[in-house]
Design a protein around this motif. Structure first.
Motif, PDB file in Angstrom:
ATOM      1  N   TYR A  11       0.837  -1.200   0.000  1.00  0.00           N
ATOM      2  CA  TYR A  11       0.000   0.000   0.000  1.00  0.00           C
ATOM      3  C   TYR A  11       0.869   1.247   0.000  1.00  0.00           C
ATOM      4  O   TYR A  11       2.038   1.218   0.411  1.00  0.00           O
ATOM      5  CB  TYR A  11      -0.925   0.006   1.219  1.00  0.00           C
ATOM      6  CG  TYR A  11      -1.966  -1.092   1.182  1.00  0.00           C
ATOM      7  CD1 TYR A  11      -2.957  -1.097   0.218  1.00  0.00           C
ATOM      8  CD2 TYR A  11      -1.955  -2.115   2.121  1.00  0.00           C
ATOM      9  CE1 TYR A  11      -3.920  -2.093   0.175  1.00  0.00           C
ATOM     10  CE2 TYR A  11      -2.915  -3.122   2.101  1.00  0.00           C
ATOM     11  CZ  TYR A  11      -3.883  -3.104   1.118  1.00  0.00           C
ATOM     12  OH  TYR A  11      -4.827  -4.101   1.080  1.00  0.00           O
ATOM     13  N   ALA A  12       0.291   2.333  -0.462  1.00  0.00           N
ATOM     14  CA  ALA A  12       1.015   3.607  -0.505  1.00  0.00           C
ATOM     15  C   ALA A  12       1.480   3.992   0.898  1.00  0.00           C
ATOM     16  O   ALA A  12       0.752   3.832   1.882  1.00  0.00           O
ATOM     17  CB  ALA A  12       0.105   4.697  -1.074  1.00  0.00           C
ATOM     18  N   PRO A  54      -6.214  -4.117  -6.361  1.00  0.00           N
ATOM     19  CA  PRO A  54      -5.921  -2.736  -5.957  1.00  0.00           C
ATOM     20  C   PRO A  54      -6.911  -1.706  -6.488  1.00  0.00           C
ATOM     21  O   PRO A  54      -6.707  -0.519  -6.282  1.00  0.00           O
ATOM     22  CB  PRO A  54      -4.560  -2.513  -6.600  1.00  0.00           C
ATOM     23  CG  PRO A  54      -4.683  -3.231  -7.910  1.00  0.00           C
ATOM     24  CD  PRO A  54      -5.533  -4.463  -7.630  1.00  0.00           C
ATOM     25  N   HIS A  55      -7.995  -2.134  -7.198  1.00  0.00           N
ATOM     26  CA  HIS A  55      -8.845  -1.176  -7.905  1.00  0.00           C
ATOM     27  C   HIS A  55      -9.531  -0.195  -6.966  1.00  0.00           C
ATOM     28  O   HIS A  55      -9.755   0.967  -7.326  1.00  0.00           O
ATOM     29  CB  HIS A  55      -9.900  -1.924  -8.738  1.00  0.00           C
ATOM     30  CG  HIS A  55      -9.323  -2.747  -9.839  1.00  0.00           C
ATOM     31  ND1 HIS A  55      -8.712  -2.190 -10.945  1.00  0.00           N
ATOM     32  CD2 HIS A  55      -9.238  -4.089  -9.998  1.00  0.00           C
ATOM     33  CE1 HIS A  55      -8.294  -3.158 -11.757  1.00  0.00           C
ATOM     34  NE2 HIS A  55      -8.588  -4.324 -11.200  1.00  0.00           N
ATOM     35  N   THR A  57      -8.736  -0.146  -3.247  1.00  0.00           N
ATOM     36  CA  THR A  57      -7.869   0.217  -2.115  1.00  0.00           C
ATOM     37  C   THR A  57      -6.631   0.987  -2.537  1.00  0.00           C
ATOM     38  O   THR A  57      -5.999   1.644  -1.708  1.00  0.00           O
ATOM     39  CB  THR A  57      -7.403  -1.048  -1.376  1.00  0.00           C
ATOM     40  OG1 THR A  57      -6.632  -1.856  -2.283  1.00  0.00           O
ATOM     41  CG2 THR A  57      -8.587  -1.854  -0.875  1.00  0.00           C
ATOM     42  N   GLY A  58      -6.266   0.903  -3.819  1.00  0.00           N
ATOM     43  CA  GLY A  58      -4.992   1.473  -4.236  1.00  0.00           C
ATOM     44  C   GLY A  58      -3.847   0.553  -3.866  1.00  0.00           C
ATOM     45  O   GLY A  58      -4.035  -0.596  -3.477  1.00  0.00           O
ATOM     46  N   ARG A  60       0.089  -1.235  -4.788  1.00  0.00           N
ATOM     47  CA  ARG A  60       0.720  -1.917  -5.922  1.00  0.00           C
ATOM     48  C   ARG A  60       0.561  -3.425  -5.785  1.00  0.00           C
ATOM     49  O   ARG A  60       0.926  -4.013  -4.759  1.00  0.00           O
ATOM     50  CB  ARG A  60       2.210  -1.552  -5.995  1.00  0.00           C
ATOM     51  CG  ARG A  60       2.931  -2.133  -7.213  1.00  0.00           C
ATOM     52  CD  ARG A  60       4.370  -1.638  -7.304  1.00  0.00           C
ATOM     53  NE  ARG A  60       5.212  -2.166  -6.233  1.00  0.00           N
ATOM     54  CZ  ARG A  60       5.597  -1.483  -5.171  1.00  0.00           C
ATOM     55  NH1 ARG A  60       5.211  -0.229  -5.018  1.00  0.00           N
ATOM     56  NH2 ARG A  60       6.381  -2.047  -4.258  1.00  0.00           N
TER      57      ARG A  60
END
Length: 541
Positions: A11-12, A54-55, A57-58, A60
């Motif tokens: 995650y970011a 990831p669509h 939640t965002g 990678r």
């Protein structure tokens, strides 16, 4: 049916992957149980199957996830909706209509299914999940467990090839949980549906699993195998497995039935010994809370009828009963959310519904089923600062809430947003917020929902300490293992009335529905927990 090929998810702004190196294949018609401590990535793995990761939640996604041959990287969740049915930890987040029957039909309407087929499937699902009496009820009036069943039903009507379930029995009473698991068994065995579910209450589901996927730690690769072999090495395991580990039984039992077959010698050894019960507080002194002839109406429904209840300082009471029995209504009445239609209720010398909320928090604190109802700040630090400020009048020092968070939820960074916590982690944060004011009466509604066994043990330790200091505690719970570990008394509600009230062992040992696993294994003796047996036998480990 489901394939993970060297899958990782980061995650970011995360300093490490939530998942790493996942290689996994779930075959058609298999019931696969996903287990592991809180925060190890179980919900992330489930989200990768449905395409939410990831669509939505965002982050990678590395590697490849395919479901029925469809790559979730190139297919968005709506393009997987006819194949994958998903129910998350929070049923309310899934609802798009207002009434039970409409919610069951909505998914089929979105897919353009013929009206006559829709009608038949709605009726089948109402019967399968015991929802027929609720078909016209507004979703907002349902109990947490009833909402959970509706959420499961809303994806079953679409007849997906794959069901992805996150904590599907966490808010259900024991009987309702068995009904849902029986439905899942029928789908797997009769229709070839593939079921992937994550569940902390392993005592309910592990014996039904074809395989177990254990996530041992954040970013660590999974351990995959048959349930008995994985449970033998798992850091999380149900009481019946814990008893088998300590007793050295082989093969390791997964069900009460298997454990009873292995426990003959143990029952003989325990026959001349007595369990050490949870120490009860002194019976004298004025009750912290008292209800007399209490009746409460919620709309057209009489939720409570003639309830008498007295709670003394230092007493921990488990409030149990089927979904919709009135447990949450009783807690809400004790916190002033509902006004009695008849009878009286007093808490720490005040009448709850006539007391201003800012004053009432010094007398009674409630941790609700949905912890997000208490959490408004953008960070854990912000929540703690607000809790310290609100509790200042009760003598709480700065840093009190953060210290409680570290005790209940160790290692959570200060700048974490509450929405980024798991359901169990949010619950622990909400509990810390309520405990900051140290109210004489503490109410918890399903406090172990989403908690793993280690987190539950920490919660029990903390609540025992509070009870020893004189705080009265009422837990509305379906977790029979929690009641066995903590409660001095068990009160059972049915249709708004008290049908049992007595010491924990007396009430639960004789109850097929509310007896903990150890009690069922060692019946007719009065043992409730693995720790009681271990202490009597001098076991450790």
């Amino acid at each position: 049916m489901i394939r993970f090929e060297n899958v990782s998810v980061t995650y970011a702004d995360a300093d490490r992957p939530a998942l790493s190196g996942v290689e996994l294949t779930v075959e058609e018609g298999e019931l696969c149980l996903l287990a592991g401590p809180s925060g190890v990535g179980k919900s992330t793995l489930l989200g990768a199957v449905s395409g939410l990761v990831p669509h939505f939640t965002g982050g990678r996604l590395g590697g490849r996830v395919t479901v029925a041959g469809r790559d979730t990287r190139t297919h968005k969740p709506r393009e997987l909706a006819d194949v994958v049915g998903t129910v998350g930890q929070d049923p309310l987040a899934h609802f798009v209509t207002d009434v039970v029957e409409d919610e069951l039909a909505y998914g089929m309407e979105s897919l353009g299914i013929a009206p006559d087929v829709m009608r038949r499937r709605v009726e089948e699902t109402l019967d399968l999940l015991g929802l027929a009496d609720l078909r016209d009820r507004p979703l907002a009036t349902l109990s947490g467990g009833q909402r959970q069943r509706v959420a499961i039903g809303s994806v079953l009507t679409v007849h997906p090839k794959v069901l992805v379930l996150d904590e599907p029995t966490s808010a259900l009473d024991p009987a309702a949980a068995e009904e849902v698991l029986a439905v899942l068994q029928r789908l797997v065995h009769d229709l070839g549906t593939t079921v992937l579910l994550a569940e902390h209450r392993l005592e309910r589901v592990v014996q039904y699993a074809d395989r177990v996927v254990l996530l041992p730690g954040p970013g660590e690769p999974p351990v995959v195998g048959d349930p008995a072999s994985v449970m033998a090495v798992s850091p999380v395991f149900p009481p019946v497995v814990g008893l088998g580990r300590l007793a050295g039984w082989s093969p390791l039992p997964l069900s009460v039935r298997d454990a009873r077959r292995a426990a003959g010698a143990l029952r003989e050894e325990l026959a001349g010994r007595s369990p050490v019960p949870v120490a009860a507080p002194a019976a004298d002194g004025e009750p912290v809370a008292k209800a007399s002839g209490l009746s409460v109406r919620r709309g057209r429904i009489e939720a409570l009828r003639g309830v008498d209840l007295a709670v003394r300082p230092g007493e921990a009471i488990a409030l149990m009963g089927r979904n919709g029995a009135g447990k949450s209504t009783l807690l809400g009445t004790l916190t002033g959310l509902y006004e009695p239609a008849a009878g009286t209720v007093r808490v720490d010398g005040v009448v709850p519904h006539r007391t201003a909320p800012r004053r009432l928090v010094r007398h009674v604190g409630l941790v609700p089923q949905e912890p997000r109802d208490l959490l408004y700040a953008d960070t854990v630090t912000g929540e703690c600062a607000a809790a310290d400020d609100d509790a200042g009048a009760a003598g709480a020092a700065a840093g009190t809430c953060r210290a409680l968070v570290e005790e209940l939820l160790p290692g959570v960074p200060d700048d974490t947003h509450p929405r980024d916590l798991s359901e169990g982690q949010r619950l622990a944060l909400a509990l810390a917020v309520v405990l900051t004011a140290r109210p004489p009466l503490l109410l918890l509604d399903e406090p172990t929902r989403g908690l793993d066994y280690a987190a539950k043990a920490r919660l029990v330790t903390h609540l025992r300490a509070l009870a020893a200091e004189g705080h009265a505690i009422i837990l509305a719970t379906h977790d029979v293992e929690l009641a066995a570990e903590l409660a001095h008394r068990v009160v059972i509600l049915a249709d708004g009335e008290v049908v049992a009230d007595g010491p924990t062992a007396e009430v639960v040992v004789s109850s097929p529905a509310f007896a903990p696993q150890v009690s069922k294994v060692l019946r007719p003796q009065d043992w409730l927990t693995v720790s009681q047996v271990a202490g009597a036998m001098g076991w450790s480990g």
